[in-house]
Design an enzyme around this catalytic site. Sequence first.
Site, mmCIF file in Angstrom:
data_model
loop_
_atom_site.group_PDB
_atom_site.id
_atom_site.type_symbol
_atom_site.label_atom_id
_atom_site.label_comp_id
_atom_site.label_asym_id
_atom_site.label_seq_id
_atom_site.Cartn_x
_atom_site.Cartn_y
_atom_site.Cartn_z
ATOM 1 N N THR A 92 0.852 -1.181 0.000
ATOM 2 C CA THR A 92 0.000 0.000 0.000
ATOM 3 C C THR A 92 0.893 1.238 0.000
ATOM 4 O O THR A 92 2.120 1.153 -0.022
ATOM 5 C CB THR A 92 -0.974 0.007 1.195
ATOM 6 N N HIS A 94 1.339 5.277 1.786
ATOM 7 C CA HIS A 94 0.963 6.270 2.795
ATOM 8 C C HIS A 94 1.481 7.629 2.362
ATOM 9 O O HIS A 94 2.538 7.733 1.725
ATOM 10 C CB HIS A 94 1.555 5.925 4.165
ATOM 11 N N ALA A 160 -7.772 1.382 4.708
ATOM 12 C CA ALA A 160 -7.045 0.112 4.673
ATOM 13 C C ALA A 160 -6.600 -0.288 6.074
ATOM 14 O O ALA A 160 -6.393 0.557 6.953
ATOM 15 C CB ALA A 160 -5.826 0.237 3.759
ATOM 16 N N GLY A 173 -1.958 -0.848 12.037
ATOM 17 C CA GLY A 173 -3.330 -0.438 12.277
ATOM 18 C C GLY A 173 -4.070 -0.059 11.025
ATOM 19 O O GLY A 173 -4.249 -0.879 10.124
ATOM 20 N N CYS A 191 -2.855 -3.325 -2.302
ATOM 21 C CA CYS A 191 -3.398 -4.425 -1.493
ATOM 22 C C CYS A 191 -3.591 -5.705 -2.312
ATOM 23 O O CYS A 191 -4.334 -6.592 -1.914
ATOM 24 C CB CYS A 191 -4.721 -4.013 -0.831
#
Length: 254
Positions: A92, A94, A160, A173, A191
């Site tokens: 993923t 961020h 996510a 988390g 993902c």
Amino acid sequence: MSAPREPFFPADRSIRADGAPLQIRHLGLVDYRESWELQAELAKQRAAGEIGDQVLILEHPSVYTAGKRTQPSDRPTNGQPVVDVDRGGRITWHGEGQLVAYPIIKLADPVDVVDYVRRLEEALIAAVRGVGVDKAGRIDGRSGVWVPASDTRRDRKIAALGIRITRGVTMHGLALNCSNTLEFYEHIVACGIDDADVTTLSLELGREVTVAEMTTPLLDALDAALAGRLKVADHTFAEAPDPTKIPGVPAPQG
């Protein structure tokens, strides 16, 4: 990710081992590796009983992170570096404008990983619906929070999840897309899913929805879900293959 059984605890019972209030730490913009090292240290202290349950609230500078199930074909095509990390799931991204929460929580025995994930999802669904994305829910077989397909738009992920539990203590988390760019998702198979898209609250609502706006609603919902005041409900609107189950590849341990 359908639960194979009923949760170990009643829906109105806390999943936390400790009933003391959560300590919330607002960290601002933090390098991913720095936050990972902090989580590991805090999780070690929490397992030893030296600190109480905490939730880290932050944003990351732009970074790709790859969980244990990431495949070579998932990885970025734009030459950007990837941090390989010890959480579940696949790759993923961020970045700024994305609200990230890392609960460092000791779970009650017996540890119920599925129930913990479901409670994180429930908190996200409550927060997302509360701001106006009222059809947000789950896709059976896939973690996270989704907005259902409409008109020419496919199902799209708005939040996510990726977790790790060691000695009964949670790490990593959730990430809620508020006002972040989606540019970097175009260079990965986010993902491990190539038959759906990614979205943000700002795109769904047609206005800027900031991390600051969503922080308190998410924390309130997270606290309520972990405590059992916000009960996990069936918000499933579709089903799809689980991208973490790869034929011929055994599930990772730990």
